[in-house]
Motif scaffolding. Structure first.
Motif, mmCIF file in Angstrom:
data_model
loop_
_atom_site.group_PDB
_atom_site.id
_atom_site.type_symbol
_atom_site.label_atom_id
_atom_site.label_comp_id
_atom_site.label_asym_id
_atom_site.label_seq_id
_atom_site.Cartn_x
_atom_site.Cartn_y
_atom_site.Cartn_z
ATOM 1 N N LEU A 113 5.079 14.904 0.764
ATOM 2 C CA LEU A 113 5.095 13.363 1.465
ATOM 3 C C LEU A 113 5.524 13.608 2.880
ATOM 4 O O LEU A 113 4.942 13.002 3.910
ATOM 5 C CB LEU A 113 5.899 12.526 0.786
ATOM 6 N N GLU A 114 6.495 14.636 2.971
ATOM 7 C CA GLU A 114 7.335 14.804 4.347
ATOM 8 C C GLU A 114 6.223 15.505 5.286
ATOM 9 O O GLU A 114 6.167 15.051 6.581
ATOM 10 C CB GLU A 114 8.584 15.494 4.458
ATOM 11 N N GLN A 115 5.495 16.332 4.624
ATOM 12 C CA GLN A 115 4.419 17.058 5.420
ATOM 13 C C GLN A 115 3.419 16.497 5.649
ATOM 14 O O GLN A 115 2.712 16.405 6.939
ATOM 15 C CB GLN A 115 3.985 18.483 4.573
ATOM 16 N N ASP A 116 2.761 15.549 4.817
ATOM 17 C CA ASP A 116 1.460 14.726 4.906
ATOM 18 C C ASP A 116 1.511 13.238 5.682
ATOM 19 O O ASP A 116 0.619 13.024 6.238
ATOM 20 C CB ASP A 116 0.936 14.565 3.530
ATOM 21 N N ASP A 117 2.609 12.726 5.376
ATOM 22 C CA ASP A 117 2.778 11.418 5.844
ATOM 23 C C ASP A 117 4.282 11.276 6.177
ATOM 24 O O ASP A 117 5.106 10.471 5.572
ATOM 25 C CB ASP A 117 2.656 10.495 4.799
ATOM 26 N N ALA B 105 0.847 -1.138 -0.009
ATOM 27 C CA ALA B 105 0.128 0.073 0.002
ATOM 28 C C ALA B 105 0.822 1.298 0.092
ATOM 29 O O ALA B 105 0.614 2.215 -0.449
ATOM 30 C CB ALA B 105 -0.966 -0.147 1.122
ATOM 31 N N ASP B 106 2.108 1.188 0.549
ATOM 32 C CA ASP B 106 3.003 2.412 0.931
ATOM 33 C C ASP B 106 3.702 2.568 -0.599
ATOM 34 O O ASP B 106 3.820 3.834 -1.078
ATOM 35 C CB ASP B 106 4.023 2.205 1.825
ATOM 36 N N ARG B 107 3.911 1.574 -1.204
ATOM 37 C CA ARG B 107 4.463 1.834 -2.418
ATOM 38 C C ARG B 107 3.563 2.232 -3.580
ATOM 39 O O ARG B 107 3.988 2.992 -4.315
ATOM 40 C CB ARG B 107 4.813 -0.112 -3.064
ATOM 41 N N GLU B 108 2.253 1.786 -3.259
ATOM 42 C CA GLU B 108 1.200 2.246 -4.273
ATOM 43 C C GLU B 108 1.094 3.666 -3.970
ATOM 44 O O GLU B 108 0.916 4.650 -4.921
ATOM 45 C CB GLU B 108 -0.317 1.525 -4.022
ATOM 46 N N ARG B 109 1.144 4.213 -2.930
ATOM 47 C CA ARG B 109 0.872 5.674 -2.465
ATOM 48 C C ARG B 109 2.043 6.497 -3.008
ATOM 49 O O ARG B 109 1.741 7.585 -3.629
ATOM 50 C CB ARG B 109 0.770 5.817 -0.975
ATOM 51 N N LEU B 110 3.393 6.026 -3.043
ATOM 52 C CA LEU B 110 4.461 6.563 -3.536
ATOM 53 C C LEU B 110 4.220 6.664 -5.084
ATOM 54 O O LEU B 110 4.677 7.865 -5.684
ATOM 55 C CB LEU B 110 5.646 5.989 -3.234
#
Length: 610
Positions: free
Chosen positions: A574-578, A479-484
């Motif tokens: 990404l650093e701000q949101d997750d 799921a994390d790979r999909e988000r990236l």
């Protein structure tokens, strides 16, 4: 694998064996008649390697080949001036048994004719509990590298047929060249002529002279170099008697023959050649011995004028290709195969000129490789000149390797000798030509690809690796790979496009989906060189974060390339949101980057020479 040099000698033996003419020496013990068909050839290098064909280990009488070795012993015992008072160093142009002495001094012209050899024999004394004959035989044994002996039966028959030598001995005594008992001088001379040797012995004796007086196997310094220098000089001008001029012209090596059928020739600094064949010509030289020496000198370029250029350098190093990895960044599967089978491909680094000595050491290095080695890379970039022999031998190596399912690869650089660059597979034209590369990197890449094909991990430059399957993101959940992936930009590049250039600021993390990328750097000479090639599933760009936010290499597309880019802006979002996912991403990229940097550190010095 049989050496092409061995193969050449076998072919030469078969060819010269057909040569007829001449008669064996008629003086021999009853029941020991020489066989006119006996024929052997031995070639010994200065490091002790012996190539032999035919009758190499059958003993026969050394006869006049003893003369240079006894001459050297007398020089070592008394010094040059004392010996020169008794024996001159001038070529005579006369037969070996000619009664010809200097009008005033009575000196023989040189130590290679019988009169000179008798004078030398009279000078050698016993010592250390050994007789003169024992010292002579011991000296020959040290040259040969094994214990030799003088045959009593040969001596007995020789002494009964030595009226002319008796006359020479007494004539030399009458002019005080021989100062002691002339009969004892004759006996010592005939006993040295009766020493039993093999063709292999003579080759080692010649190789010892070629090696400056040091026996190649034992390492013993038998004669000092100044003695060897004098002995070889007299051999060159007088060793073949009244045939010496033609010999120097056509063969060009110091040599000595004997009526026992032996012929010995010396290539200083490189090798000793010996031939055994009893039939003699009118000069008392072996018919097949002369022809063999002429052929070897011509075919193997051993005339002293040619050979003087070559020295003894050739093979500088031999190594597995794993010491010089290619520019291609391999997948884990490919890396495992190359780690397991990398020893099946070897690089042989060659330097100097390829004439006889250099070519022989190169051929030997290839011939002695284990049968498991299937790819042989000859790095010839430091070879500046090469003779005909080099092409013949390299072609022979290629044919033998190809017949065994193995491959020869050449690295020539831009200025390699043309005769090597144009080496082909053979006269049938069916086999593929020898692969030739200008740089070592391309040759290693060729071998790696071939190893991967051969051992079950075929490469595929058209492979497509979606970013969600990138090895760099293995630590992340699906799921994390999909988000990236959803945060990345999809980009396409044509062949030759510069994707990132030296000096640019960090432009994001680039994930290669398909195609290839060349990483280009500048070497210490200011030349642009290909550092490596990246394929599908690999990344680039992230290392700029560790180099003051500056791109240190140029990344260039090879063919059509598909890339997914996590841009600096997307990373900031990404650093701000997750932040947790951002941390996992940096951990994954750091692990991959450390692995990449480690490999660069190990390979950088090699890469920049490609």
């Amino acid at each position: 694998m049989e050496s092409p040099i061995q193969e050449y000698l076998e072919s030469l033996l078969a060819d010269v064996q057909r040569l007829r003419g001449g008669e064996p020496y008629r003086v021999h013990p009853l029941g020991r008649e020489p066989n006119p068909e006996d024929f052997g050839i031995c070639l010994a290098t200065v490091d002790g390697r012996v190539y032999s064909v035919g009758v190499a280990d059958q003993e026969f009488s050394i006869q006049s080949i003893s003369k240079p070795f006894s001459y050297g012993l007398a020089l070592a015992d008394y010094g040059f001036d004392a010996v020169d008072e008794k024996v001159d160093v001038e070529p005579s142009g006369d037969p070996f048994n000619q009664i010809s002495l200097a009008p005033v001094t009575g000196r023989p012209p040189n130590a290679m004719v019988n009169a000179g050899a008798l004078a030398v024999a009279s000078m050698i004394r016993g010592g250390g509990g050994k007789s003169a004959v024992r010292r002579i035989v011991d000296t020959y044994s040290r040259f040969a590298g094994r214990d030799l002996s003088s045959s009593r039966s040969v001596f007995d028959v020789e002494i009964r047929h030595s009226d002319r030598n008796h006359a020479l001995a007494y004539l030399l005594s009458s002019v005080e060249v021989i100062e002691n008992d002339p009969s004892r001088a004759l006996e010592n001379y005939l006993r040295q002529c009766s020493v039993q040797v093999t063709c292999r012995d003579l080759a080692m004796m010649a190789a010892t002279l070629a090696n400056g007086g040091t026996q190649p196997v034992s390492g013993e310094q038998v004669f000092e170099i100044d003695v060897v220098e004098r002995v070889l000089s007299v051999m060159m001008t007088s060793g073949m008697y009244d045939d010496a001029g033609a010999w120097v012209s056509s063969v060009g090596m110091p040599a000595k023959s004997g009526v026992g059928g032996g012929t010995l020739a010396v290539l200083p600094g490189q090798a000793g050649l010996a031939v055994f064949s009893p039939p003699l010509d009118g000069h008392g030289n072996s018919v097949r011995g002369l022809e063999t020496c002429r052929r070897v000198s011509k075919d193997m370029e051993m005339h002293f004028v040619r050979a003087a250029r070559s020295g003894r350098s050739a093979v500088k190093d031999t190594m597995e290709i794993s010491r010089f990895p290619s520019r291609v960044r391999r997948t884990e599967e490919e890396a495992e195969v190359l780690e397991r089978y990398g020893d099946r491909a070897r690089i042989i680094e060659v330097t100097g000129d390829l004439f006889f000595a250099g070519t022989e050491s190169l051929v030997r290095a290839v011939s002695e490789l284990e049968d498991a080695v299937v790819f042989v890379v000859l790095d010839l970039r430091q070879v500046y000149d090469a003779g005909r022999l080099a092409r013949q031998m390299i072609t022979g190596l290629q044919r033998q390797l190809a017949a065994a399912g193995r491959e020869l690869v050449l690295v020539t650089g831009e200025e390699a000798p043309a005769l090597i660059v144009h080496t082909d597979a053979g006269p049938d034209g069916h086999a593929a030509p020898v692969p030739v590369f200008q740089g070592l990197g391309e040759a290693v890449e060729h071998c790696e690809d071939a190893l991967l094909e051969r051992y079950g991990a075929p490469i595929s430059v058209t492979e497509r690796v979606p970013v969600t399957e990138s090895p760099a993101l293995d630590l992340l959940e699906e799921a994390d790979r999909e988000r990236l992936a959803a945060l990345m930009e999809h980009r396409f590049h044509e062949d030759g496009d510069v994707i990132r250039r030296v000096g640019q600021r960090f432009g994001g993390v680039h994930f290669i989906v398909s195609g290839q990328i060349n990483t280009i750097a500048t070497n210490p000479l200011g030349e642009r060189v290909r550092l490596n090639t990246l394929g599908a599933g690999m990344t680039f760009g992230e290392l700029a974060l560790g180099t003051a936010d500056r791109q240190e290499t140029t990344e260039k597309a090879v063919g059509e390339v598909e890339i997914m880019v996590l841009t600096p802006e997307a990373i900031e979002v990404l650093e701000q949101d997750d932040p947790a996912l951002a941390l996992q991403l940096w951990r994954a990229l750091t692990r991959d980057a450390y692995s990449l940097v480690d490999r660069y550190l190990r390979e950088a010095a090699v890469r920049l020479t490609y």
